[in-house]
Design a protein around this motif. Structure first.
Motif, PDB file in Angstrom:
ATOM      1  N   ALA A  75      27.860  55.911  38.617  1.00 33.12           N
ATOM      2  CA  ALA A  75      28.407  54.718  37.984  1.00 33.12           C
ATOM      3  C   ALA A  75      28.603  53.623  39.035  1.00 33.12           C
ATOM      4  O   ALA A  75      28.758  53.894  40.224  1.00 33.12           O
ATOM      5  N   VAL A  76      28.619  52.374  38.567  1.00 31.37           N
ATOM      6  CA  VAL A  76      28.782  51.219  39.446  1.00 31.37           C
ATOM      7  C   VAL A  76      30.087  50.505  39.101  1.00 31.37           C
ATOM      8  O   VAL A  76      30.314  50.141  37.949  1.00 31.37           O
ATOM      9  N   VAL A  77      30.920  50.305  40.114  1.00 26.67           N
ATOM     10  CA  VAL A  77      32.254  49.744  39.929  1.00 26.67           C
ATOM     11  C   VAL A  77      32.374  48.423  40.684  1.00 26.67           C
ATOM     12  O   VAL A  77      31.909  48.303  41.821  1.00 26.67           O
ATOM     13  N   GLY A  78      32.989  47.444  40.061  1.00 28.62           N
ATOM     14  CA  GLY A  78      33.269  46.175  40.723  1.00 28.62           C
ATOM     15  C   GLY A  78      34.625  46.219  41.412  1.00 28.62           C
ATOM     16  O   GLY A  78      35.602  46.726  40.842  1.00 28.62           O
TER      17      GLY A  78
ATOM     18  N   THR B 121      29.441  54.235  43.043  1.00 26.35           N
ATOM     19  CA  THR B 121      29.066  53.209  44.007  1.00 26.35           C
ATOM     20  C   THR B 121      29.788  51.925  43.624  1.00 26.35           C
ATOM     21  O   THR B 121      30.401  51.844  42.551  1.00 26.35           O
ATOM     22  N   SER B 122      29.746  50.923  44.478  1.00 21.26           N
ATOM     23  CA  SER B 122      30.547  49.735  44.215  1.00 21.26           C
ATOM     24  C   SER B 122      29.831  48.466  44.607  1.00 21.26           C
ATOM     25  O   SER B 122      28.941  48.465  45.461  1.00 21.26           O
TER      26      SER B 122
ATOM     27  N   VAL C 210      38.023  47.812  39.836  1.00 17.23           N
ATOM     28  CA  VAL C 210      39.157  48.098  40.713  1.00 17.23           C
ATOM     29  C   VAL C 210      39.776  46.778  41.141  1.00 17.23           C
ATOM     30  O   VAL C 210      39.096  45.908  41.700  1.00 17.23           O
ATOM     31  N   LEU C 211      41.059  46.629  40.863  1.00 13.24           N
ATOM     32  CA  LEU C 211      41.831  45.462  41.275  1.00 13.24           C
ATOM     33  C   LEU C 211      42.576  45.860  42.543  1.00 13.24           C
ATOM     34  O   LEU C 211      43.516  46.654  42.498  1.00 13.24           O
ATOM     35  N   THR C 212      42.149  45.330  43.667  1.00 16.00           N
ATOM     36  CA  THR C 212      42.665  45.767  44.966  1.00 16.00           C
ATOM     37  C   THR C 212      44.014  45.150  45.292  1.00 16.00           C
ATOM     38  O   THR C 212      44.465  44.194  44.660  1.00 16.00           O
ATOM     39  N   GLY C 213      44.634  45.683  46.326  1.00 16.23           N
ATOM     40  CA  GLY C 213      45.874  45.113  46.830  1.00 16.23           C
ATOM     41  C   GLY C 213      45.607  43.980  47.807  1.00 16.23           C
ATOM     42  O   GLY C 213      44.486  43.794  48.278  1.00 16.23           O
ATOM     43  N   ASP C 214      46.642  43.228  48.103  1.00 13.11           N
ATOM     44  CA  ASP C 214      46.547  42.164  49.106  1.00 13.11           C
ATOM     45  C   ASP C 214      47.955  41.674  49.404  1.00 13.11           C
ATOM     46  O   ASP C 214      48.877  41.866  48.602  1.00 13.11           O
ATOM     47  N   GLU C 215      48.118  41.027  50.560  1.00  9.21           N
ATOM     48  CA  GLU C 215      49.436  40.537  50.957  1.00  9.21           C
ATOM     49  C   GLU C 215      49.864  39.287  50.180  1.00  9.21           C
ATOM     50  O   GLU C 215      51.048  38.951  50.142  1.00  9.21           O
ATOM     51  N   SER C 216      48.924  38.571  49.597  1.00 15.18           N
ATOM     52  CA  SER C 216      49.266  37.322  48.908  1.00 15.18           C
ATOM     53  C   SER C 216      50.043  37.594  47.624  1.00 15.18           C
ATOM     54  O   SER C 216      49.881  38.629  46.981  1.00 15.18           O
TER      55      SER C 216
ATOM     56  N   ALA D 217      41.734  37.377  36.814  1.00 13.53           N
ATOM     57  CA  ALA D 217      41.894  37.016  35.407  1.00 13.53           C
ATOM     58  C   ALA D 217      40.589  37.161  34.646  1.00 13.53           C
ATOM     59  O   ALA D 217      40.541  37.735  33.546  1.00 13.53           O
ATOM     60  N   THR D 218      39.512  36.655  35.226  1.00 12.68           N
ATOM     61  CA  THR D 218      38.207  36.716  34.575  1.00 12.68           C
ATOM     62  C   THR D 218      37.709  38.155  34.474  1.00 12.68           C
ATOM     63  O   THR D 218      37.195  38.582  33.441  1.00 12.68           O
ATOM     64  N   ALA D 219      37.876  38.909  35.554  1.00 17.09           N
ATOM     65  CA  ALA D 219      37.398  40.288  35.579  1.00 17.09           C
ATOM     66  C   ALA D 219      38.181  41.177  34.626  1.00 17.09           C
ATOM     67  O   ALA D 219      37.594  42.024  33.932  1.00 17.09           O
ATOM     68  N   ILE D 220      39.503  41.017  34.567  1.00 17.37           N
ATOM     69  CA  ILE D 220      40.305  41.815  33.641  1.00 17.37           C
ATOM     70  C   ILE D 220      39.897  41.529  32.202  1.00 17.37           C
ATOM     71  O   ILE D 220      39.716  42.445  31.400  1.00 17.37           O
TER      72      ILE D 220
END
Length: 270
Positions: A11-14, A45-46, A71-77, A112-115
């Motif tokens: 499978a392919v994941v964004g 794969t991604s 996958v919605l990743t983490g970030d410091e922002s 927002a768009t990806a979700i």
């Protein structure tokens, strides 16, 4: 180890990226730990999804229909709720859109768009740290601007420890209680877990379309799933990608996500 089923269908994941602005140059970036965890422990794969400027909010949509998970990743922002809930509300890209550790509106637009696309296509979603908060805001929930302002002692519990080496900052920080009638419990196999949850913002009011899956002793929601989803759509406040090689819950979470992505791929053979 990944299952034979996951091996037979890749499978392919964004994966959502973040925006970095240094020396006047814009860059999209993410930590490779997400990619490594997805390949080794989810069996997928991604592709990296680029952040979005205000005048190009539909740029990521064409690729979303070709993916099997998000996958919605983490970030410091921190999340700018106005941008995430209305990504096309501004017409120009401003240098003020990006401030390290403060805001990343190009990332907000991407998420927002990806979700929206992932929900429309019924694909699996795994939100990590900022990703859980993005799901909550997208579906109408609110965030504490800063946990240290909400409850000082809780802010300390969830905060990073900058005096430690980077990999030790992502050691276990506190426990969570997992609800027994949710989608996380069959993955975790227990109603209690120890997690490495490091964040400044946190869920204040949980969105109506989300079901709390885990919470801390201070009452903060640390995991939530999309109610009525036909596949795994979940966000966790902690970082399962960081020590997935040695943490059983992290392994199980990525395995479950990978299997859901494979199932989506098989249902939509292209």
């Amino acid at each position: 180890m990944i299952s034979q089923q996951a091996e037979s269908v890749r499978a392919v994941v964004g994966i959502t990226s973040n925006r970095l602005l240094t020396d006047g140059v814009h860059r999209d970036w993410l930590r490779r730990k997400y990619v490594h965890a997805l390949v080794r422990y989810a069996g997928v794969t991604s592709v990296i999804l680029p952040t979005i400027d205000a005048d190009d909010v539909d740029s990521v949509l064409p690729i979303m229909s070709r993916l099997d998970g998000l996958v919605l990743t983490g970030d410091e922002s921190n999340i700018d709720a106005a941008t995430l809930t209305s990504p096309a509300s501004t017409t120009q890209t401003s240098q003020q859109d990006i401030e390290v550790g403060i805001r990343d509106r190009p990332r907000d637009r991407l998420s927002a768009t990806a979700i929206g696309a992932a929900v429309a296509f019924g694909m699996p979603i795994l939100g990590i740290c900022r990703g859980l908060q993005e799901l909550n805001v997208y579906f109408g929930g609110t965030l504490h601007a800063s946990l240290s302002e909400w409850r000082p002692e809780s802010g300390a519990m969830h905060a990073e420890k900058p005096y430690l080496p980077r990999d030790r900052q992502y050691d276990v920080t506190h426990g969570v209680t997992i609800r027994s009638d949710g989608v996380l419990f069959p993955i975790a196999g227990a109603t209690e877990a120890q997690v490495n949850s490091l964040h400044n913002q946190g869920i204040e009011k949980i969105a109506a379309p989300l079901k709390p899956e885990a919470w801390t002793s201070d009452g903060l929601v640390e995991a939530a799933s999309v109610i009525g989803a036909t596949t795994l759509q979940i966000g966790v406040q902690w970082h399962p990608e960081w020590h997935v090689a040695t943490d059983l819950l992290s392994k199980r979470l990525f395995k479950a996500f990978g299997e859901a992505c494979v199932a989506h791929c098989q249902r939509n053979e292209r």
